[in-house]
Design a protein around this motif. Structure first.
Motif, mmCIF file in Angstrom:
data_model
loop_
_atom_site.group_PDB
_atom_site.id
_atom_site.type_symbol
_atom_site.label_atom_id
_atom_site.label_comp_id
_atom_site.label_asym_id
_atom_site.label_seq_id
_atom_site.Cartn_x
_atom_site.Cartn_y
_atom_site.Cartn_z
ATOM 1 N N ASP A 125 -1.281 0.796 3.594
ATOM 2 C CA ASP A 125 -0.451 1.817 3.841
ATOM 3 C C ASP A 125 0.343 1.063 5.035
ATOM 4 N N LEU A 146 8.744 -4.195 -3.760
ATOM 5 C CA LEU A 146 7.196 -3.888 -4.612
ATOM 6 C C LEU A 146 7.697 -4.242 -6.339
ATOM 7 N N GLU A 201 7.732 -7.121 -9.278
ATOM 8 C CA GLU A 201 6.913 -6.979 -10.491
ATOM 9 C C GLU A 201 7.907 -7.386 -11.849
ATOM 10 N N ASP A 248 0.469 -4.928 0.684
ATOM 11 C CA ASP A 248 0.305 -4.679 -0.573
ATOM 12 C C ASP A 248 -1.158 -5.593 -1.114
ATOM 13 N N GLU A 281 9.584 4.240 2.768
ATOM 14 C CA GLU A 281 9.301 4.563 1.471
ATOM 15 C C GLU A 281 10.501 3.639 0.256
ATOM 16 N N ALA A 325 3.186 -11.146 -8.812
ATOM 17 C CA ALA A 325 1.961 -11.065 -7.353
ATOM 18 C C ALA A 325 1.265 -12.002 -8.268
ATOM 19 N N ILE A 343 9.997 -0.367 0.386
ATOM 20 C CA ILE A 343 8.769 -0.872 -0.076
ATOM 21 C C ILE A 343 8.780 -0.648 -1.111
ATOM 22 N N LYS A 344 9.156 0.214 -1.976
ATOM 23 C CA LYS A 344 8.803 0.888 -3.524
ATOM 24 C C LYS A 344 9.455 -0.355 -4.729
ATOM 25 N N GLY A 352 -4.325 -3.429 0.042
ATOM 26 C CA GLY A 352 -4.578 -2.356 -0.221
ATOM 27 C C GLY A 352 -4.167 -1.683 0.792
ATOM 28 N N ILE A 405 5.594 -6.432 3.891
ATOM 29 C CA ILE A 405 5.046 -5.480 2.543
ATOM 30 C C ILE A 405 4.142 -6.126 1.110
ATOM 31 N N TYR A 406 4.116 -7.450 0.898
ATOM 32 C CA TYR A 406 3.947 -7.730 0.075
ATOM 33 C C TYR A 406 2.021 -8.192 0.493
#
Length: 111
Positions: free
Chosen positions: A80, A11, A15, A75, A4, A20, A7-8, A78, A71-72
């Motif tokens: 998980d 992203l 960002e 995301d 987790e 994105a 992943i954060k 949508g 991961i991208y």
């Protein structure tokens, strides 16, 4: 770092760079495939596909690229990713019961 957190971090990296907007599902799926091909290329023409000690660092780098694009893509769709993996493992556990599949490389339809 756990999954987790990875992943954060992934992203957040994207960002911070405002990337994105370039990451649509089609191009991300293509990127996953391209990075997977680069991972495969490491082993191309090798004397033995089982000898990887000299290739581990490069394989680690390419494997990370594959996961980052996954991961991208998750995301963008949508999805998980942790839940998707959990669900897929549960599905595979039903297809490949231990008593039929342990030590056996056959596809579930042939068990």
């Amino acid at each position: 770092m756990n999954f987790e957190e990875a992943i954060k971090k992934t992203l957040a990296f994207r960002e911070e760079r405002d990337w994105a907007k370039f990451h649509n599902p089609k191009d991300l799926a293509i990127s996953v495939n391209l990075e997977a091909a680069e991972l495969l290329e490491i082993f191309q023409w090798s004397g033995s596909d089982l000898v990887v000690s000299a290739k581990t660092d490069k394989a680690k780098e390419e494997l990370a690229d594959v996961v980052i694009y996954c991961i991208y893509l998750a995301d963008a769709l949508g999805v998980d990713l942790a839940e998707a993996v959990d669900s897929k493992i549960d599905e595979d556990a039903r297809k490949y019961p231990i008593e039929k599949s342990r030590g056996n490389a056959r596809k579930y339809t042939d068990l």
